[in-house]
Design a protein around this motif. Structure first.
Motif, PDB file in Angstrom:
ATOM      1  N   ASP A  16       0.857  -1.176   0.000  1.00 34.27           N
ATOM      2  CA  ASP A  16       0.000   0.000   0.000  1.00 34.27           C
ATOM      3  C   ASP A  16       0.895   1.229   0.000  1.00 34.27           C
ATOM      4  OD1 ASP A  16      -2.019   1.808   0.123  1.00 34.27           O
ATOM      5  OD2 ASP A  16      -2.772   1.181   2.081  1.00 34.27           O
ATOM      6  N   MET A  17       1.101   1.770  -1.199  1.00 36.11           N
ATOM      7  CA  MET A  17       2.009   2.904  -1.386  1.00 36.11           C
ATOM      8  C   MET A  17       1.256   4.201  -1.655  1.00 36.11           C
ATOM      9  SD  MET A  17       4.732   0.819  -3.784  1.00 36.11           S
ATOM     10  CE  MET A  17       3.453   0.102  -4.853  1.00 36.11           C
ATOM     11  N   GLY A  18      -0.078   4.128  -1.605  1.00 36.90           N
ATOM     12  CA  GLY A  18      -0.874   5.318  -1.877  1.00 36.90           C
ATOM     13  C   GLY A  18      -0.908   5.686  -3.349  1.00 36.90           C
ATOM     14  N   LEU A  19      -0.649   4.707  -4.217  1.00 35.30           N
ATOM     15  CA  LEU A  19      -0.638   4.940  -5.659  1.00 35.30           C
ATOM     16  C   LEU A  19      -1.913   4.390  -6.291  1.00 35.30           C
ATOM     17  CD1 LEU A  19       3.062   3.854  -6.305  1.00 35.30           C
ATOM     18  CD2 LEU A  19       2.186   6.183  -6.027  1.00 35.30           C
ATOM     19  N   GLU A  20      -2.037   4.569  -7.598  1.00 37.67           N
ATOM     20  CA  GLU A  20      -3.163   4.002  -8.328  1.00 37.67           C
ATOM     21  C   GLU A  20      -3.074   2.480  -8.297  1.00 37.67           C
ATOM     22  OE1 GLU A  20      -5.841   5.445  -9.895  1.00 37.67           O
ATOM     23  OE2 GLU A  20      -5.150   7.266  -8.868  1.00 37.67           O
ATOM     24  N   SER A  23      -0.223  -0.036  -9.856  1.00 40.75           N
ATOM     25  CA  SER A  23       1.107   0.593  -9.952  1.00 40.75           C
ATOM     26  C   SER A  23       2.161  -0.371  -9.439  1.00 40.75           C
ATOM     27  CB  SER A  23       1.160   1.885  -9.135  1.00 40.75           C
ATOM     28  OG  SER A  23       0.266   2.839  -9.649  1.00 40.75           O
ATOM     29  N   VAL A  25       6.270  -0.752  -8.367  1.00 41.43           N
ATOM     30  CA  VAL A  25       7.473  -0.029  -7.990  1.00 41.43           C
ATOM     31  C   VAL A  25       8.532  -1.040  -7.579  1.00 41.43           C
ATOM     32  CG1 VAL A  25       8.477   1.661  -6.413  1.00 41.43           C
ATOM     33  CG2 VAL A  25       6.112   1.945  -7.194  1.00 41.43           C
ATOM     34  N   GLN A  71       0.758  -2.041  -6.067  1.00 48.67           N
ATOM     35  CA  GLN A  71      -0.335  -1.377  -5.357  1.00 48.67           C
ATOM     36  C   GLN A  71      -1.642  -2.123  -5.613  1.00 48.67           C
ATOM     37  OE1 GLN A  71      -0.443   1.581  -3.321  1.00 48.67           O
ATOM     38  NE2 GLN A  71      -2.460   0.717  -2.946  1.00 48.67           N
ATOM     39  N   LYS A  73      -5.755  -2.861  -5.372  1.00 48.49           N
ATOM     40  CA  LYS A  73      -6.968  -2.039  -5.340  1.00 48.49           C
ATOM     41  C   LYS A  73      -7.528  -2.041  -3.927  1.00 48.49           C
ATOM     42  CE  LYS A  73     -11.515  -1.498  -7.391  1.00 48.49           C
ATOM     43  NZ  LYS A  73     -12.506  -2.076  -8.292  1.00 48.49           N
ATOM     44  N   GLN A  84      -6.813  -4.313 -12.316  1.00 51.26           N
ATOM     45  CA  GLN A  84      -5.671  -3.415 -12.461  1.00 51.26           C
ATOM     46  C   GLN A  84      -4.342  -4.150 -12.217  1.00 51.26           C
ATOM     47  OE1 GLN A  84      -8.416  -2.857 -10.633  1.00 51.26           O
ATOM     48  NE2 GLN A  84      -9.096  -0.741 -10.830  1.00 51.26           N
ATOM     49  N   GLU A  88      -1.062  -5.765 -15.057  1.00 56.81           N
ATOM     50  CA  GLU A  88       0.373  -5.485 -14.927  1.00 56.81           C
ATOM     51  C   GLU A  88       1.222  -6.746 -14.790  1.00 56.81           C
ATOM     52  OE1 GLU A  88       1.850  -2.545 -15.331  1.00 56.81           O
ATOM     53  OE2 GLU A  88      -0.155  -1.812 -15.826  1.00 56.81           O
TER      54      GLU A  88
END
Length: 105
Positions: A16-20, A23, A25, A71, A73, A84, A88
């Motif tokens: 939980d990186m606060g991204l969409e 995402s 990383v 990240q 949902k 999502q 990826e």
């Protein structure tokens, strides 16, 4: 203990990186500051940061680590990945293959 004896390891985990949602990383654990919730009631209550810190405190020799954070949902109970994140998966696999030095032909 599962990481002992290896030179390098790749960890893939929901983060939980606060991204969409979806995402991705890639990072090294020493390059980021992990934040842990005060109370964790999710399936991720044994988080990567906690495990790495415990290993450090126990004097374990860890391999060179790369974390691929995805990240989600929603972090909660369930067995399905979000659309999502599923979108990826090829990118995530390519990152892992790149880290282990495998080239697709």
């Amino acid at each position: 203990d599962i990481l002992e004896g290896y030179e390098r390891a790749v960890i893939i985990d929901a983060a939980d990186m606060g991204l969409e949602p979806g995402s991705v990383v890639k990072f090294r654990p020493e390059a980021v500051q992990f934040r842990s919730p005060e109370v964790s009631l999710s399936l991720h209550s044994s988080d990567v940061a906690g495990v790495l810190e415990l290993a450090r405190l126990l004097g374990k020799r860890l391999p060179e680590l790369v974390v691929i954070g995805v990240q989600p949902k929603d972090i909660g109970w369930g067995t399905e990945m979000s659309v999502q994140v599923l979108a990826e998966m090829r990118h995530i696999v390519d990152l892992v293959l790149g880290e282990i030095g495998y080239c697709r032909t």
